[in-house]
Design an enzyme around this catalytic site. Structure first.
Site, mmCIF file in Angstrom:
data_model
loop_
_atom_site.group_PDB
_atom_site.id
_atom_site.type_symbol
_atom_site.label_atom_id
_atom_site.label_comp_id
_atom_site.label_asym_id
_atom_site.label_seq_id
_atom_site.Cartn_x
_atom_site.Cartn_y
_atom_site.Cartn_z
ATOM 1 N N ASP A 27 19.584 -45.816 27.757
ATOM 2 C CA ASP A 27 19.870 -45.574 29.181
ATOM 3 C C ASP A 27 21.271 -46.107 29.490
ATOM 4 O O ASP A 27 21.964 -46.590 28.579
ATOM 5 C CB ASP A 27 18.818 -46.273 30.049
ATOM 6 C CG ASP A 27 18.931 -47.799 30.013
ATOM 7 O OD1 ASP A 27 19.743 -48.330 29.223
ATOM 8 O OD2 ASP A 27 18.211 -48.455 30.775
ATOM 9 N N ASP A 82 23.053 -48.788 32.247
ATOM 10 C CA ASP A 82 22.727 -49.799 33.259
ATOM 11 C C ASP A 82 23.972 -50.136 34.094
ATOM 12 O O ASP A 82 25.061 -50.299 33.546
ATOM 13 C CB ASP A 82 22.243 -51.090 32.566
ATOM 14 C CG ASP A 82 21.136 -50.827 31.567
ATOM 15 O OD1 ASP A 82 19.993 -50.677 31.986
ATOM 16 O OD2 ASP A 82 21.429 -50.744 30.344
ATOM 17 N N ASP A 101 19.742 -47.118 35.161
ATOM 18 C CA ASP A 101 19.226 -48.238 35.956
ATOM 19 C C ASP A 101 20.339 -48.716 36.884
ATOM 20 O O ASP A 101 21.444 -49.015 36.418
ATOM 21 C CB ASP A 101 18.831 -49.424 35.044
ATOM 22 C CG ASP A 101 17.556 -49.150 34.262
ATOM 23 O OD1 ASP A 101 16.812 -48.214 34.629
ATOM 24 O OD2 ASP A 101 17.308 -49.878 33.278
HETATM 25 N N1 CTP Z 1 16.803 -56.529 31.945
HETATM 26 C C1 CTP Z 1 16.310 -57.373 32.903
HETATM 27 N N2 CTP Z 1 15.264 -56.995 33.698
HETATM 28 C C2 CTP Z 1 14.704 -55.778 33.536
HETATM 29 C C3 CTP Z 1 15.195 -54.895 32.569
HETATM 30 C C4 CTP Z 1 16.255 -55.308 31.785
HETATM 31 O O1 CTP Z 1 16.807 -58.469 33.056
HETATM 32 N N3 CTP Z 1 13.703 -55.425 34.331
HETATM 33 C C5 CTP Z 1 17.931 -56.953 31.130
HETATM 34 C C6 CTP Z 1 17.535 -57.283 29.713
HETATM 35 O O2 CTP Z 1 17.902 -58.598 29.414
HETATM 36 C C7 CTP Z 1 18.322 -56.332 28.861
HETATM 37 C C8 CTP Z 1 19.345 -55.707 29.796
HETATM 38 O O3 CTP Z 1 18.865 -55.920 31.096
HETATM 39 O O4 CTP Z 1 18.977 -57.023 27.843
HETATM 40 C C9 CTP Z 1 19.496 -54.245 29.523
HETATM 41 O O5 CTP Z 1 18.217 -53.673 29.357
HETATM 42 P P1 CTP Z 1 17.959 -52.330 28.562
HETATM 43 O O6 CTP Z 1 18.657 -51.205 29.226
HETATM 44 O O7 CTP Z 1 16.487 -52.205 28.424
HETATM 45 O O8 CTP Z 1 18.494 -52.633 27.102
HETATM 46 P P2 CTP Z 1 19.938 -52.455 26.463
HETATM 47 O O9 CTP Z 1 20.276 -53.758 25.880
HETATM 48 O O10 CTP Z 1 20.890 -51.876 27.444
HETATM 49 O O11 CTP Z 1 19.665 -51.448 25.274
HETATM 50 P P3 CTP Z 1 19.601 -49.856 25.332
HETATM 51 O O12 CTP Z 1 20.839 -49.371 24.697
HETATM 52 O O13 CTP Z 1 18.379 -49.521 24.540
HETATM 53 O O14 CTP Z 1 19.488 -49.435 26.760
HETATM 54 MN MN MN Z 2 20.386 -50.146 28.598
HETATM 55 MN MN MN Z 3 18.028 -50.462 31.220
#
Ligand code: CTP
Ligand code: MN
Ligand code: MN
Length: 510
Positions: free
Chosen positions: A344, A346, A434
């Protein structure tokens, strides 16, 4: 011009032979005055050492014959950091924390490049044996600061780039960790995740069990897997998991947006093994999230590229700035850590000029995109942020910020030729996004929390709790001893409050 280098004339013209012969080496120009090298003879041998010293001097490096206080870089071959440290202790040399202990590869690369190359993890000698600061040594006037760091059990005290030279082990651990997660065995899952995390930070590849000595977070179960991989090139346990029907089904089911362990468990017990059967089943009820998950499945399982993330970033900023021109919009998550792909994108949004109607921003952005037909799904979660007494005790706890989990309809950039390589007629891709909105005073904490990685977050919180008697979460840092909240305007300040060296986002890929 240096007068000493003008050829002498008159009676001095004929120098006695032995004077020339006793000169240590020809007077080469020193090009790199900030560096003073010392090459360790131990395990290298006199001949090779003499050869390397001569060559390095010819290339403009200052190389000392003897070890002295002025030495800044010690170069060794076939020695571990611990061995060099032991040698230094025997020499009774006061090692400063500035002293670099390097593998000969650094010197060879530097001589090849014609100047000192940047020192990276692969050049630095690592000590994994003993914490020398704890060993009293009467030979030292003062206990010297450690020139070589012991590997910490906390990811927030390690630098973990995307350069993982232990893939073969960490991939295996991640399969096992995931399988334990599917079985809701948190303890074992965490053990394998921690092991994977620590190996990702190593500057060398593990080739024998001896290499694992002194590395933290490697329990017996983990070591068995390492040993098997070293011997056979693969782990039988991992192979069995990959062939396990339950693991395969859970992996497949949880790949659908909105499907977690509970739903996977139910579907598995009902006898489902494929998504197509689930999708077409008339008796099953799906949440709005799962419906979107099935509808855009193909797009969502294909990873988001950096180019796509940047394109979404432009659109997020455009929309946010239309309503709040001074807002900060920062891409967080994996892309901030330098990842090339993600599941995703963020974003963290904050308004440095705090206003009353801050919580109206996300609804306005959603509304704008909906009118433009750019939203395929969204779930706006209202803020549950109150004046909390102290940060949450629970590690991994969700934060209280207002946020929106959505699926964005990203239209492909128009290609001049008009040709499209995409699936027929489809000119867009569904992308998970997100968005998080936080008060400006929480910004540094939210940024640290949303940058990840998850393992890094777990460990920095654990470190705060166990080593500093503080509580850290996505909102704040609380000092339990002083009973005060420690304010921070930047991530650097948070690390400083915790007494940690600053770790850059791209070094947080734990
Ligand atoms: N996070 C958080 N609370 C949430 C979701 C996520 O604090 N409800 C934080 C987590 O610590 C995570 C970061 O936001 O490390 C990013 O989350 P995520 O998008 O799930 O992971 P990524 O590290 O960005 O990996 P990906 O490339 O798979 O998206
Ligand atoms: Mn992410
Ligand atoms: Mn995320």
């Amino acid at each position: 011009m240096d007068p000493s280098r003008v050829a002498p004339s008159g009676p001095l013209k004929k120098r006695p032979r032995q004077v020339r012969a006793s000169m240590a080496s020809p007077p080469y120009d020193i090009k790199f005055r900030d560096l003073v090298l010392f090459i360790l003879e131990k395990k290298m041998g006199t001949t090779r050492r003499t050869f390397l010293m001569e060559l390095a001097r010819r290339k403009g490096f200052r190389v000392e014959n003897e070890l002295s206080d002025s030495v800044t870089h010690i170069v060794a071959e076939n020695n571990s950091g611990s061995e060099v440290l032991e040698w230094l202790q025997v020499q009774n040399v006061r090692a400063s924390s500035q002293l670099e202990l390097l593998d000969v590869s650094w010197l060879i690369e530097s001589m090849g490049a014609g100047n000192p190359v940047e020192i990276t993890g692969k050049h630095q000698l690592v000590s994994v044996k003993t914490d020398y600061s704890a060993t009293p040594n009467p030979g030292f006037q003062k206990t010297p600061p450690l020139p070589v760091k012991k590997i910490s059990q906390y990811a927030c005290q390690r630098r973990t780039t995307l350069n993982n030279c232990n893939n073969i082990f960490t991939d295996a651990f991640e399969v096992l960790a995931e399988n334990f997660e599917f079985k809701e065995n948190e303890v074992f899952s965490l053990a394998f995740m921690r092991a994977a995390s620590v190996l990702k930070s190593l500057p060398f590849t593990i080739v024998s069990m001896k290499d694992t000595e002194g590395i933290p977070c490697l329990g017996d179960q983990v070591k068995c897997v390492i040993e098997e991989i070293i011997e056979d090139g693969e782990s039988s346990e991992v192979k069995a998991v990959l062939n396990d029907e339950r693991y395969q089904s859970f992996k497949l089911f949880t790949s659908v947006f909105g499907v977690g362990l509970k739903t996977s468990e139910r579907w598995f017990r009902m006898g489902f093994r494929s998504l197509s059967k689930i999708r077409s089943d008339k008796t099953l009820k799906f949440t709005k999230m799962q419906k979107a998950g099935f509808l855009y499945y193909e797009d969502l399982v294909s990873c988001v590229t950096r180019a796509e993330a940047e394109a979404v970033g432009v659109l997020v900023k455009e929309a946010v700035w239309a309503f709040m021109p001074d807002a900060f919009v920062t891409m967080t998550g994996g892309f901030r850590r330098g990842k090339k792909i993600g599941h995703d994108v963020d974003f963290l949004i904050t308004n440095p000029e705090s206003t009353e109607d801050e919580e109206q921003l996300l609804p306005k952005v959603i509304n704008l995109w909906e009118r433009k037909g750019l939203l395929l799904y969204y779930d706006l979660v209202e803020s549950t942020f109150e004046k909390l007494k102290c940060p949450s005790r629970q590690v991994d706890a969700l934060d209280h910020f207002q946020k929106c989990f959505l699926i964005f309809k990203l239209h492909h950039q128009k290609v001049d030729s008009g040709k499209s390589t995409q699936q027929e007629g489809k000119t867009w891709k569904a992308i998970r996004v997100d968005l998080v909105m936080c008060p400006y005073e929480n910004y540094a904490f939210a940024l640290l929390g949303w940058t990840g990685s998850r393992q890094f977050e777990r460990d920095i919180r654990r470190y705060a709790t166990h080593e500093r008697k503080m509580m850290l979460d996505n909102h704040a840092l609380y000092d339990k001893t002083k009973r005060i909240f420690l304010k921070a305007g930047s991530e650097e300040e948070i690390f400083a409050h915790l007494g940690l060296d600053y770790i850059e986002p791209w070094e947080r890929n734990a």
